[in-house]
Design an enzyme around this catalytic site. Structure first.
Site: not given
Length: 448
Positions: A103, A154, A169, A227, A363, A405
C-alpha cells in the site's frame, strides 16, 4: 521463494480526502521524500519480476518525474476500492506466480518483514502481515475460528464485538496469481463503503479450503498507515526515531534523538557530535570529528574533517573543507565553498562564493558572487554590492588582502593581493597593485 516469480502491486489510487489538504496524500514528505517513494524503494529492494503502481490522476506528475523502465504505472479508471484496482491488471500475470500487494500509504514496512512473509508463503496460498495492537483504531480486524484465519472485516463494517479484536490487518499480503485470478472477480461491493475489498478474498480462500498463514512485522510501528495529518506526524516521529537509532549505533553522538531530523541521506565519518534540534536535508556528507551545535539546518552540503558548525547556522548546497568554523547564526547559500581553516562567524551571509584557506569573515557581512583568496580578512559590516539591478556581478579578492569594517565593494571589481582597505571605504574601481585604499572623509565637530 524465487523472487523471479514475485510480482509486486502497489496500491496508490486512494483520494486521500482525510488529509484535508490541497496536496496529493502520497506526495506528502516522510523523512524528506514522498510517502509513495518509500514504498517503491522497498519494492525495488526485493528485486521482483515486476512492479506495478496503480495510481489516480493526482500522481501523474510524480509518475513522469519518476519514470523507470522497471515500474509499470496503471491509472485506476474508477476509484471503486482495492479489489477493483487489482481486477484491472490481474490477467497480465502468468499462473503459478506470486503477487505481493503493498500500500502506498504504509511506508514504514521493513524488508525483513516482507522476507519473513516470503518464507512463510511456501506453505500456504495466502500469507498476511498482521499485528496485535492495544489500540487497533481503524484497522480491519482478523477473524479467526479455532485459530484459523477465516475472514477480514473492515473497520467500518465491523460489529462492536468484532471491534474488540486486537489482531489487525496491515493490508499487506502475498497470494498466488492463479487463485487471485479466480477470487478477484467473485468479490462484491455489499458493504458500507460500496467498494470492492481485496480483503474479501480471505473468506473465499477459506471456503475453498486453502491455507492462510500470518506473519508479524519486526515491529508494530511498521504497519502505521497514513490517512490524515495526525498519522503523518506519527509516522514521521517513528521514522526519525529509527534513523537516530541507526546513527547512534554507527557512532554518531546525537544528544537529543527525539529532536533530531534526517530528511534525506547522510554519509558520515567518525567522532561526530550533533546537538539539539539539528535538521539534515537532502544529501549530506559529514567527515570525521565534526561538532554541530543546536538548531542548525544543513541541506545538500558537504562538511570536511575537524569542523565546528556553531548554533543556528543554515547551510545549503555548500562545500566546507577541513578545520573550518562556521557560525553562530551564519547563512551559507548555494554555490559556497569554504577552503581549509576558514572562519565564518556571526550574521555572515555567503552565496556563490569561494573563501580561500585561512581567510575569515567573522562578523555581520554579505559576500556574493566572489572569489576570495587565502589569508584574507573581511571586516565587520563588509558588503559585496553584486547586483546592478539587471544582473549579478563578480568580485575577485587576492591573497593577503585586509578589508576594514563597514566597507562596500562595488562589483565588478578585482582587488590585487596584499591590498589594505581602510574601514568605511567604498571601493569602486579595480586595484591593480598592493595599495592602501581609503576614502577621504572629514570628521566634523560642531559645538552643541
Amino acid at each position: 521463494m524465487n523472487n523471479h516469480t514475485l510480482n509486486i502491486i502497489i496500491l496508490a489510487a486512494g483520494k486521500g480526502t482525510r488529509m484535508q489538504f490541497d496536496h496529493p496524500k502520497l506526495l506528502h514528505l516522510l523523512g524528506g521524500k514522498p510517502i509513495l517513494e518509500h514504498v517503491i524503494n522497498l519494492a525495488q529492494s526485493l528485486c521482483p519480476k515486476t512492479i506495478t503502481v496503480i495510481y489516480n490522476k493526482q500522481y501523474k506528475k510524480f509518475k513522469i518525474k519518476n519514470k523507470n523502465n522497471s515500474i509499470t504505472w496503471i491509472k485506476q479508471k474508477k476509484i471503486l476500492g482495492t479489489g477493483n484496482a487489482i481486477s484491472q491488471i490481474i490477467n497480465n500475470y502468468k499462473d503459478h506466480e506470486n503477487i505481493l500487494i503493498l500500500y502506498g500509504d504504509v511506508p514504514l514496512i521493513s524488508k525483513n518483514s516482507i522476507q519473513k512473509m516470503l518464507l512463510k508463503k511456501k506453505n500456504s496460498t495466502i500469507t498476511l502481515l498482521t499485528a496485535k495492537l492495544n489500540n487497533p483504531e481503524e484497522y480491519g480486524r482478523i477473524i479467526r475460528k479455532n485459530k484459523k484465519i477465516v475472514k477480514i472485516i473492515e473497520y467500518k463494517d465491523a460489529t462492536d464485538e468484532q471491534l474488540n479484536i486486537k489482531e489487525v490487518n496491515s493490508g499487506i499480503l502475498i497470494v498466488s496469481s492463479t487463485n487471485l485470478k479466480k477470487w478477484i472477480f467473485q468479490i462484491h461491493a455489499k458493504n458500507n463503503q460500496n467498494e470492492y475489498y481485496i480483503t474479501d478474498i480471505i473468506s473465499l480462500a477459506n471456503k475453498d479450503n486453502h491455507k492462510i498463514n500470518s506473519v508479524r512485522p519486526e515491529k508494530n510501528d511498521e504497519i502505521q498507515g497514513i490517512n490524515n495529518l495526525l498519522q503523518l506526524v506519527r509516522a514521521e516521529k517513528i521514522y526519525q526515531k529509527q534513523q537516530a537509532k541507526l546513527l547512534l549505533l554507527s557512532g554518531i553522538m546525537i544528544y537529543n534523538p527525539s529532536n533530531f531530523s534526517l530528511r534525506g541521506t547522510l554519509k558520515h565519518g567518525k567522532n561526530i557530535k550533533i546537538d539539539h534540534g539539528v535538521i539534515l536535508e537532502g544529501s549530506v556528507k559529514i567527515g570525521n570529528s565534526v561538532i554541530i551545535e543546536p538548531g542548525c539546518i544543513i541541506k545538500n552540503s558537504t562538511i570536511g574533517n575537524n569542523c565546528t558548525i556553531k548554533a543556528y547556522s543554515i547551510i545549503e548546497k555548500t562545500i566546507i573543507s577541513n578545520k573550518c568554523i562556521v557560525g553562530p547564526f551564519t547563512h551559507l547559500q548555494h554555490g559556497t565553498v569554504l577552503k581549509n581553516n576558514t572562519h565564518v562567524g556571526n550574521f555572515v551571509e555567503i552565496k556563490k562564493t569561494t573563501l580561500g584557506s585561512y581567510s575569515k569573515a567573522k562578523h555581520l557581512s554579505y559576500l556574493g558572487n566572489s572569489q576570495i583568496g587565502q589569508k584574507v580578512n573581511i571586516g565587520a559590516g563588509t558588503v559585496t554590492c553584486n547586483y546592478n539591478g539587471k544582473k549579478k556581478l563578480d568580485t575577485i579578492i587576492g591573497d593577503n588582502v585586509f578589508i576594514g569594517s563597514s566597507t562596500q565593494l562595488i562589483a565588478p571589481i578585482n582587488i590585487k593581493k596584499g591590498t589594505i582597505i581602510a574601514a568605511g571605504t567604498t571601493v569602486m574601481k579595480n586595484i591593480h597593485e598592493p595599495s592602501l585604499v581609503y576614502n577621504e572623509k572629514k570628521q566634523i565637530h560642531k559645538k552643541l
